[in-house]
Design a protein around this motif. Structure first.
Motif, PDB file in Angstrom:
ATOM      1  N   ASN A 184     -12.156-134.696 -14.985  1.00  0.00           N
ATOM      2  CA  ASN A 184     -11.292-135.182 -13.509  1.00  0.00           C
ATOM      3  C   ASN A 184     -12.310-135.097 -12.372  1.00  0.00           C
ATOM      4  O   ASN A 184     -12.944-134.195 -12.217  1.00  0.00           O
ATOM      5  N   THR A 185     -11.924-136.031 -11.567  1.00  0.00           N
ATOM      6  CA  THR A 185     -12.816-136.467 -10.376  1.00  0.00           C
ATOM      7  C   THR A 185     -12.951-135.362  -9.233  1.00  0.00           C
ATOM      8  O   THR A 185     -13.939-134.966  -8.858  1.00  0.00           O
ATOM      9  N   HIS A 207     -10.464-138.964  -3.726  1.00  0.00           N
ATOM     10  CA  HIS A 207     -11.270-138.997  -4.918  1.00  0.00           C
ATOM     11  C   HIS A 207     -10.514-138.716  -6.207  1.00  0.00           C
ATOM     12  O   HIS A 207     -10.422-137.625  -6.787  1.00  0.00           O
ATOM     13  N   ASN A 208      -9.473-139.590  -6.475  1.00  0.00           N
ATOM     14  CA  ASN A 208      -8.596-139.238  -7.590  1.00  0.00           C
ATOM     15  C   ASN A 208      -8.548-140.386  -8.741  1.00  0.00           C
ATOM     16  O   ASN A 208      -7.653-140.372  -9.579  1.00  0.00           O
ATOM     17  N   GLN A 209      -9.455-141.493  -8.577  1.00  0.00           N
ATOM     18  CA  GLN A 209      -9.416-142.189  -9.851  1.00  0.00           C
ATOM     19  C   GLN A 209     -10.926-141.981 -10.711  1.00  0.00           C
ATOM     20  O   GLN A 209     -11.383-140.933 -10.469  1.00  0.00           O
ATOM     21  N   TYR A 210     -10.840-142.571 -11.745  1.00  0.00           N
ATOM     22  CA  TYR A 210     -11.898-142.246 -12.748  1.00  0.00           C
ATOM     23  C   TYR A 210     -13.167-142.171 -12.257  1.00  0.00           C
ATOM     24  O   TYR A 210     -13.707-143.021 -11.343  1.00  0.00           O
ATOM     25  N   PRO A 211     -14.139-141.069 -12.502  1.00  0.00           N
ATOM     26  CA  PRO A 211     -15.222-140.899 -12.152  1.00  0.00           C
ATOM     27  C   PRO A 211     -16.105-141.676 -12.976  1.00  0.00           C
ATOM     28  O   PRO A 211     -15.580-142.149 -14.105  1.00  0.00           O
ATOM     29  N   ILE A 216     -19.842-137.684 -11.658  1.00  0.00           N
ATOM     30  CA  ILE A 216     -20.095-138.164 -10.563  1.00  0.00           C
ATOM     31  C   ILE A 216     -21.578-137.736 -10.384  1.00  0.00           C
ATOM     32  O   ILE A 216     -22.345-136.579 -10.707  1.00  0.00           O
ATOM     33  N   THR A 217     -22.464-138.494  -9.678  1.00  0.00           N
ATOM     34  CA  THR A 217     -23.736-138.368  -9.468  1.00  0.00           C
ATOM     35  C   THR A 217     -23.894-137.022  -8.651  1.00  0.00           C
ATOM     36  O   THR A 217     -25.322-136.522  -9.081  1.00  0.00           O
ATOM     37  N   GLU A 218     -23.403-137.138  -7.581  1.00  0.00           N
ATOM     38  CA  GLU A 218     -23.612-135.829  -6.696  1.00  0.00           C
ATOM     39  C   GLU A 218     -23.702-134.512  -7.720  1.00  0.00           C
ATOM     40  O   GLU A 218     -24.491-133.642  -7.394  1.00  0.00           O
ATOM     41  N   LEU A 219     -22.545-134.385  -8.408  1.00  0.00           N
ATOM     42  CA  LEU A 219     -22.653-133.222  -9.463  1.00  0.00           C
ATOM     43  C   LEU A 219     -23.970-133.451 -10.326  1.00  0.00           C
ATOM     44  O   LEU A 219     -24.583-132.125 -10.387  1.00  0.00           O
TER      45      LEU A 219
END
Ligand code: GLN
Length: 400
Positions: free
Chosen positions: A281-282, A63-67, A72-75
């Protein structure tokens, strides 16, 4: 070496009255003099290893590219559920919550997204030092009112009150935004539900928005409760709510927080956010999304910090410093003007410099929370420290 024949052009400063923030200045001074740093607000103990493992796992899971731009939806979903459970307001994670690079970026972006040149913004001093420069950059005009210090017969401050008359006078049709901060940095003052009702009375029927800085939301002591703007439906409909994972999870260096606001406000917020930081950051977002699932991680914070506050206050009672109330946040303010030594007459900034260089404990002058320094002989300590750090600081302060 740069050649003199190619001089850098002279241009007008956008922030001519601003130097380096007092938190950075005092941390640098503390480090130069090996002082115990109770100035800038950050914990000196590690965050939970579980949180680090979760971030680590997110990195290893690529999980290291642009979110997504808003986070992110989960957060965002986790935040929406948390706010709903704690404060009873349902923000739509898709359109009403954005992950930011810390509280300060959320504040700046919110201000830039709604304040136009000539608009007025009301702040309540003492105020966190980023508010005014952010308003300046938006071309707004800061209108500052002052918190009321309530004193007992000995002249000691026992609590703070909101300046309702001054607030009522300050608000007019040009008032685009009112910035409130609860729990308050530096005094720890908290807004009650009745205060939110009074604020609602002041803005009802107007186009004035609210920015509520609640980064210390989980540090409210002595059985009191945090009155979030989200718990007040009428105000929530016109408010940016700002919070910070750094404060809640002991990771101030990760620079990650969030802003929640009604969709129409959030739409404008994201227009600025996407060209300011674009996104945050993702892997930390994935780690936090998981960590957030367990409410114990934030529900236990008040008791955790209350114990530190009590320990620190007990020790301070053996110094010549006068304690001010500390009902919330991780700050303890003290008055030094009754010390039996010449430094008691110093201004707050000089006293903090002296305390750092000569006594070996760094603090923040409360005058730094005013545009025109108001000298009340009060400085701020941060007690988000291990007991051994607080003890070492107390031993030094007890020589005062
Ligand atoms: N909010 C922190 C404080 O008041 C500092 C944040 C910062 O240094 N930018 O100490």
């Amino acid at each position: 070496m740069r050649q003199k024949s190619h001089p850098t052009p002279v241009f007008p400063s956008r922030l001519p009255d601003v130097g380096t923030t007092v938190f950075t200045v005092m941390s640098a001074l503390a480090s130069k003099h090996q002082a115990i740093n109770l100035g800038q607000g950050f914990p000196d103990f590690p965050c939970d290893r579980e949180l680090i493992s979760q971030v680590n796992a997110a990195m290893l899971a690529d999980h290291n590219q642009y979110p997504p731009m808003a986070g992110i939806t989960e957060l965002r979903q986790g935040i929406a559920q948390k706010i709903s459970a704690l404060y009873g307001h349902d923000y739509d994670p898709d359109t009403e919550i954005t992950i930011t690079a810390g509280g300060t970026q959320g504040i700046m972006t919110a201000i830039l997204s709604c304040v136009s040149p000539g608009d007025e913004v009301v702040i309540i001093e003492p105020a966190y030092d980023s508010y005014r420069p952010s308003i300046d950059l938006a071309g707004g005009k800061t209108v500052a009112v002052s918190l009321i210090a309530k004193r007992d017969d000995q002249g000691d401050v026992h609590s703070y009150g909101l300046p309702w008359d001054d607030l009522a006078k300050a608000i007019n049709p040009k008032t685009r935004l009112i910035i409130i901060n609860t729990p308050h940095n530096p005094t720890g003052m908290i807004w009650e539900k009745t205060d939110l009702d009074r604020l609602a009375n002041l803005v009802r029927g107007s186009d004035t928005l609210i920015l509520s800085d609640e980064v210390y939301e989980h540090m409210v002591f002595d059985g009191q409760h945090h009155a979030s703007i989200a718990s007040h439906p009428e105000l929530a409909a016109r408010s940016f709510l700002i919070s910070s994972f750094g404060k809640t999870y002991h990771v101030t260096g990760w620079k990650i927080g969030f802003v929640a606001a009604p969709a129409r406000m959030m739409q404008e917020f994201r227009k600025v956010h996407q060209f300011n930081v674009f996104t945050v950051n993702t892997p930390m977002q994935y780690g936090l999304a998981q960590y957030l699932q367990n409410p114990d991680h934030y529900l236990g914070l008040a008791a955790f910090y209350q114990a530190k506050r009590d320990y620190f206050r007990d020790g301070l009672k053996q110094t010549g410093l006068k304690l001010l109330p500390a009902p919330a946040s991780y700050f303890q303010c003290v008055n030094y003007t009754k010390l039996d030594r010449p430094q008691a007459k110093m201004n707050e900034a000089d006293f903090c410099t002296w305390l750092t260089t000569e006594i070996g404990v760094a603090a923040i002058p409360v005058s730094a929370f005013y545009a025109k320094p108001v000298e009340s002989g009060v400085i701020r300590f941060c007690f988000a420290k291990q007991e051994q750090t607080l003890l070492a600081a107390l031993q030094r302060l007890q020589t005062l």
